[in-house]
Design a protein around this motif. Structure first.
Motif, PDB file in Angstrom:
ATOM      1  N   THR A 220      66.878  33.634  39.146  1.00  0.00           N
ATOM      2  CA  THR A 220      65.666  32.842  39.342  1.00  0.00           C
ATOM      3  C   THR A 220      65.765  31.465  38.688  1.00  0.00           C
ATOM      4  O   THR A 220      64.926  30.607  38.932  1.00  0.00           O
ATOM      5  CB  THR A 220      64.439  33.552  38.744  1.00  0.00           C
ATOM      6  OG1 THR A 220      64.660  33.782  37.344  1.00  0.00           O
ATOM      7  CG2 THR A 220      64.187  34.888  39.448  1.00  0.00           C
ATOM      8  N   GLY A 221      66.776  31.289  37.846  1.00  0.00           N
ATOM      9  CA  GLY A 221      66.877  30.010  37.164  1.00  0.00           C
ATOM     10  C   GLY A 221      68.235  29.807  36.533  1.00  0.00           C
ATOM     11  O   GLY A 221      69.106  30.679  36.569  1.00  0.00           O
ATOM     12  N   ALA A 222      68.407  28.617  35.953  1.00  0.00           N
ATOM     13  CA  ALA A 222      69.656  28.280  35.282  1.00  0.00           C
ATOM     14  C   ALA A 222      69.347  27.384  34.098  1.00  0.00           C
ATOM     15  O   ALA A 222      68.458  26.522  34.176  1.00  0.00           O
ATOM     16  CB  ALA A 222      70.609  27.578  36.235  1.00  0.00           C
ATOM     17  N   ARG A 223      70.068  27.598  33.018  1.00  0.00           N
ATOM     18  CA  ARG A 223      69.968  26.715  31.857  1.00  0.00           C
ATOM     19  C   ARG A 223      71.304  26.018  31.683  1.00  0.00           C
ATOM     20  O   ARG A 223      72.362  26.654  31.613  1.00  0.00           O
ATOM     21  CB  ARG A 223      69.604  27.498  30.600  1.00  0.00           C
ATOM     22  CG  ARG A 223      69.400  26.589  29.375  1.00  0.00           C
ATOM     23  CD  ARG A 223      68.678  27.292  28.232  1.00  0.00           C
ATOM     24  NE  ARG A 223      69.358  28.502  27.809  1.00  0.00           N
ATOM     25  CZ  ARG A 223      68.903  29.744  28.012  1.00  0.00           C
ATOM     26  NH1 ARG A 223      67.755  29.934  28.656  1.00  0.00           N
ATOM     27  NH2 ARG A 223      69.580  30.791  27.593  1.00  0.00           N
ATOM     28  N   LEU A 224      71.251  24.682  31.648  1.00  0.00           N
ATOM     29  CA  LEU A 224      72.463  23.892  31.515  1.00  0.00           C
ATOM     30  C   LEU A 224      72.758  23.633  30.042  1.00  0.00           C
ATOM     31  O   LEU A 224      71.901  23.823  29.172  1.00  0.00           O
ATOM     32  CB  LEU A 224      72.316  22.572  32.273  1.00  0.00           C
ATOM     33  CG  LEU A 224      71.889  22.676  33.741  1.00  0.00           C
ATOM     34  CD1 LEU A 224      71.872  21.294  34.385  1.00  0.00           C
ATOM     35  CD2 LEU A 224      72.771  23.638  34.516  1.00  0.00           C
ATOM     36  N   LYS A 225      73.954  23.184  29.756  1.00  0.00           N
ATOM     37  CA  LYS A 225      74.361  23.002  28.370  1.00  0.00           C
ATOM     38  C   LYS A 225      73.693  21.818  27.684  1.00  0.00           C
ATOM     39  O   LYS A 225      73.795  21.669  26.465  1.00  0.00           O
ATOM     40  CB  LYS A 225      75.889  22.890  28.290  1.00  0.00           C
ATOM     41  CG  LYS A 225      76.573  24.222  28.578  1.00  0.00           C
ATOM     42  CD  LYS A 225      78.051  24.204  28.252  1.00  0.00           C
ATOM     43  CE  LYS A 225      78.650  25.593  28.427  1.00  0.00           C
ATOM     44  NZ  LYS A 225      80.103  25.624  28.139  1.00  0.00           N
ATOM     45  N   ASP A 226      73.011  20.993  28.456  1.00  0.00           N
ATOM     46  CA  ASP A 226      72.238  19.909  27.847  1.00  0.00           C
ATOM     47  C   ASP A 226      70.799  20.335  27.577  1.00  0.00           C
ATOM     48  O   ASP A 226      69.959  19.521  27.197  1.00  0.00           O
ATOM     49  CB  ASP A 226      72.278  18.651  28.710  1.00  0.00           C
ATOM     50  CG  ASP A 226      71.615  18.852  30.074  1.00  0.00           C
ATOM     51  OD1 ASP A 226      71.154  19.975  30.372  1.00  0.00           O
ATOM     52  OD2 ASP A 226      71.566  17.883  30.852  1.00  0.00           O
ATOM     53  N   GLY A 227      70.503  21.632  27.814  1.00  0.00           N
ATOM     54  CA  GLY A 227      69.171  22.156  27.567  1.00  0.00           C
ATOM     55  C   GLY A 227      68.259  22.169  28.774  1.00  0.00           C
ATOM     56  O   GLY A 227      67.182  22.790  28.745  1.00  0.00           O
ATOM     57  N   THR A 228      68.643  21.503  29.848  1.00  0.00           N
ATOM     58  CA  THR A 228      67.826  21.473  31.053  1.00  0.00           C
ATOM     59  C   THR A 228      67.724  22.866  31.665  1.00  0.00           C
ATOM     60  O   THR A 228      68.709  23.599  31.733  1.00  0.00           O
ATOM     61  CB  THR A 228      68.439  20.513  32.096  1.00  0.00           C
ATOM     62  OG1 THR A 228      68.550  19.210  31.516  1.00  0.00           O
ATOM     63  CG2 THR A 228      67.579  20.444  33.348  1.00  0.00           C
ATOM     64  N   GLU A 229      66.515  23.223  32.121  1.00  0.00           N
ATOM     65  CA  GLU A 229      66.327  24.477  32.839  1.00  0.00           C
ATOM     66  C   GLU A 229      65.899  24.188  34.264  1.00  0.00           C
ATOM     67  O   GLU A 229      65.067  23.301  34.509  1.00  0.00           O
ATOM     68  CB  GLU A 229      65.305  25.371  32.139  1.00  0.00           C
ATOM     69  CG  GLU A 229      65.798  25.889  30.794  1.00  0.00           C
ATOM     70  CD  GLU A 229      65.035  27.115  30.309  1.00  0.00           C
ATOM     71  OE1 GLU A 229      64.142  27.601  31.042  1.00  0.00           O
ATOM     72  OE2 GLU A 229      65.345  27.595  29.198  1.00  0.00           O
ATOM     73  N   LEU A 230      66.484  24.895  35.198  1.00  0.00           N
ATOM     74  CA  LEU A 230      66.211  24.703  36.617  1.00  0.00           C
ATOM     75  C   LEU A 230      65.675  25.993  37.218  1.00  0.00           C
ATOM     76  O   LEU A 230      66.149  27.091  36.875  1.00  0.00           O
ATOM     77  CB  LEU A 230      67.495  24.310  37.367  1.00  0.00           C
ATOM     78  CG  LEU A 230      68.274  23.097  36.871  1.00  0.00           C
ATOM     79  CD1 LEU A 230      69.606  22.998  37.611  1.00  0.00           C
ATOM     80  CD2 LEU A 230      67.463  21.820  37.066  1.00  0.00           C
ATOM     81  N   GLU A 231      64.717  25.868  38.113  1.00  0.00           N
ATOM     82  CA  GLU A 231      64.273  27.014  38.905  1.00  0.00           C
ATOM     83  C   GLU A 231      65.098  27.031  40.189  1.00  0.00           C
ATOM     84  O   GLU A 231      65.171  26.022  40.892  1.00  0.00           O
ATOM     85  CB  GLU A 231      62.789  26.907  39.229  1.00  0.00           C
ATOM     86  CG  GLU A 231      61.882  27.037  38.017  1.00  0.00           C
ATOM     87  CD  GLU A 231      60.410  27.010  38.404  1.00  0.00           C
ATOM     88  OE1 GLU A 231      60.102  26.834  39.600  1.00  0.00           O
ATOM     89  OE2 GLU A 231      59.573  27.172  37.499  1.00  0.00           O
ATOM     90  N   ILE A 232      65.746  28.155  40.467  1.00  0.00           N
ATOM     91  CA  ILE A 232      66.604  28.251  41.655  1.00  0.00           C
ATOM     92  C   ILE A 232      66.353  29.578  42.365  1.00  0.00           C
ATOM     93  O   ILE A 232      65.837  30.533  41.778  1.00  0.00           O
ATOM     94  CB  ILE A 232      68.101  28.123  41.297  1.00  0.00           C
ATOM     95  CG1 ILE A 232      68.542  29.249  40.357  1.00  0.00           C
ATOM     96  CG2 ILE A 232      68.397  26.760  40.698  1.00  0.00           C
ATOM     97  CD1 ILE A 232      70.037  29.282  40.095  1.00  0.00           C
ATOM     98  N   ASP A 233      66.752  29.610  43.626  1.00  0.00           N
ATOM     99  CA  ASP A 233      66.643  30.838  44.425  1.00  0.00           C
ATOM    100  C   ASP A 233      67.994  31.508  44.637  1.00  0.00           C
ATOM    101  O   ASP A 233      68.042  32.701  44.936  1.00  0.00           O
ATOM    102  CB  ASP A 233      66.012  30.510  45.785  1.00  0.00           C
ATOM    103  CG  ASP A 233      64.619  29.923  45.632  1.00  0.00           C
ATOM    104  OD1 ASP A 233      63.738  30.644  45.132  1.00  0.00           O
ATOM    105  OD2 ASP A 233      64.425  28.742  45.987  1.00  0.00           O
ATOM    106  N   LEU A 234      69.061  30.739  44.490  1.00  0.00           N
ATOM    107  CA  LEU A 234      70.412  31.280  44.610  1.00  0.00           C
ATOM    108  C   LEU A 234      71.390  30.321  43.971  1.00  0.00           C
ATOM    109  O   LEU A 234      71.066  29.154  43.711  1.00  0.00           O
ATOM    110  CB  LEU A 234      70.802  31.555  46.067  1.00  0.00           C
ATOM    111  CG  LEU A 234      70.964  30.353  47.005  1.00  0.00           C
ATOM    112  CD1 LEU A 234      71.970  30.675  48.103  1.00  0.00           C
ATOM    113  CD2 LEU A 234      69.630  29.990  47.636  1.00  0.00           C
ATOM    114  N   ALA A 235      72.599  30.826  43.721  1.00  0.00           N
ATOM    115  CA  ALA A 235      73.654  29.996  43.132  1.00  0.00           C
ATOM    116  C   ALA A 235      74.948  30.256  43.878  1.00  0.00           C
ATOM    117  O   ALA A 235      75.242  31.400  44.265  1.00  0.00           O
ATOM    118  CB  ALA A 235      73.828  30.308  41.648  1.00  0.00           C
TER     119      ALA A 235
END
Length: 405
Positions: A220-235
């Protein structure tokens, strides 16, 4: 002589075709883990994934051809062990398959994300075989949010298909720029601009820390190494491939950046040959693998000739391609060790070529929608000729004249 071929991709199909074309009429057995005959891989992440190509059009030869050529197909069957001393391959179910000559065309498999960062979650995909494409295709629904992990050509092709399908695409690349390992900055810049024009959000110099899943283990989401969080449906994970060497390695064959082969495509065992993505070979003093259709065909055909005792040396002629949106990229040569890159404008807005030199020697050309620059560059590289870069990249220069000069 019984020839056994392990693997069912481009290299396997080319090797078998060459054996029959050269008059070999002995028994051939093809062992493939997938339930379908050899097929093209490149269209999977392009036309097939977009629904523009049917499965049968992927097949390198019609299924009936193998029967007509007296080739025994063992599809949906894995080779699980190899005994070079006994010259026997063991198949699933503990079936022994003896051979006189063996060709390993086992290909490669995609690198995946570890479970610790969410690689196990539902909705996380890789793109390598027909099953991958069939699983991913229904997920590409307009308006959904997709994260593409990896900014090489695999990741960029996936991003292009997703964007064309109407998804919101974010691509993350841990390196400082996309294509950093395989192209000069000017080519990275060219493709960054292309994807940005199609709405892809490219984030460079930032890696994926972890994927986030819900109670059902769906991403449902992803956290990047710069701290950003993204809402996603697939990767979609496109972080490179690994040569499939397990069978060869456990059998004691030499492994060096793949299954090591000599100038005749033989492995360290005189009765076993290898070709395609799984095999490494020498090129200008370096042991490399050519992960390309052209490399698989050329190496497999050389292996076939040598199985027949021709003692034909294999000399790689590197060339590659990638399709993204309306851009057809063709690459001639290998750009390793380049010292300078020169740009030649093409005839149209989305047309150009980048000419790589290493201390005055032409070693590679990236051609975007410029097939003439690609063809001329390829012939010059194969001939060992290096025109003055100022002349080669001058739009007023007739490219064909470079071949005569």
């Amino acid at each position: 002589m019984h020839v056994v071929v392990i693997g069912a991709g481009q290299a396997a199909a080319s090797l078998i075709g060459k054996l029959r074309a050269e008059g070999f009429d002995g028994p051939i057995t093809l062992v493939g883990a997938e339930p379908v005959p050899p097929y093209q891989r490149p269209p999977l992440s392009k036309a097939y994934l977009l629904g523009e190509m049917e499965e049968e059009r992927l097949y390198l030869r019609p299924a009936a051809w193998y029967g007509e050529q007296d080739v025994t197909l063992r599809l949906g069957t894995r080779a699980v062990a190899l005994d070079p001393a006994a010259k026997v391959v063991t198949l699933e179910g503990d079936e022994a398959l003896p051979y006189d000559a063996l060709a390993l065309c086992t290909g490669s498999y995609p690198r995946t994300l570890p479970e610790a960062v969410g690689g196990h979650l539902d909705g996380v995909f890789t793109m390598r075989d027909l099953r991958d494409a069939d699983t991913l295709r229904p997920e590409l629904v307009k308006g959904r949010r997709v994260l593409v992990v990896g900014g090489g050509y695999i990741g960029l092709e996936a991003a292009a298909v997703a964007a064309k399908s109407g998804l919101q695409v974010t691509l993350v690349e841990a390196a400082e720029r996309i294509l950093q390992r395989i192209a000069a900055p000017v080519t990275s810049d060219w493709f960054r601009a292309l994807h940005s024009a199609h709405g892809v959000d490219i984030r460079e110099g930032v890696g994926l820390e972890t994927l986030i899943g819900d109670a059902d283990d769906r991403v449902t989401g992803a956290r990047l190494k710069d701290g950003t969080e993204l809402e996603i449906d697939l990767a979609i994970v496109g972080v490179g491939i690994q040569p499939a060497t397990i069978l060869a390695d456990t059998a004691g064959l030499a492994i060096d950046n793949g299954i090591a082969t000599d100038l005749h495509c033989r492995t360290s065992d005189p009765h076993i040959w290898a070709a395609g993505d799984c095999a490494s070979h020498l090129y200008r003093g370096e042991r490399i693998r050519l992960e390309s259709v052209g490399g698989a065909i050329d190496m497999a055909e050389a292996a076939a000739l040598n199985i027949l005792g021709r003692e034909t040396e294999y000399h790689p002629r590197p060339w590659f391609w990638s399709d993204q949106y309306d851009v057809h990229l063709q690459i001639a040569g290998l750009n390793r060790g380049w010292t300078d890159v020169h740009v030649r404008p093409g005839a149209g807005e989305r047309s150009a070529s980048h000419w790589y030199y290493a201390d005055g020697a032409l070693i590679a050309v990236d051609a975007m929608n410029d097939s003439r620059a690609y063809m001329v560059g390829k012939r010059l590289i194969e001939a060992g000729r290096s025109p003055d870069p100022a002349v080669a990249t001058d739009p007023a220069t007739d490219l064909k004249a470079l071949l005569r000069g």
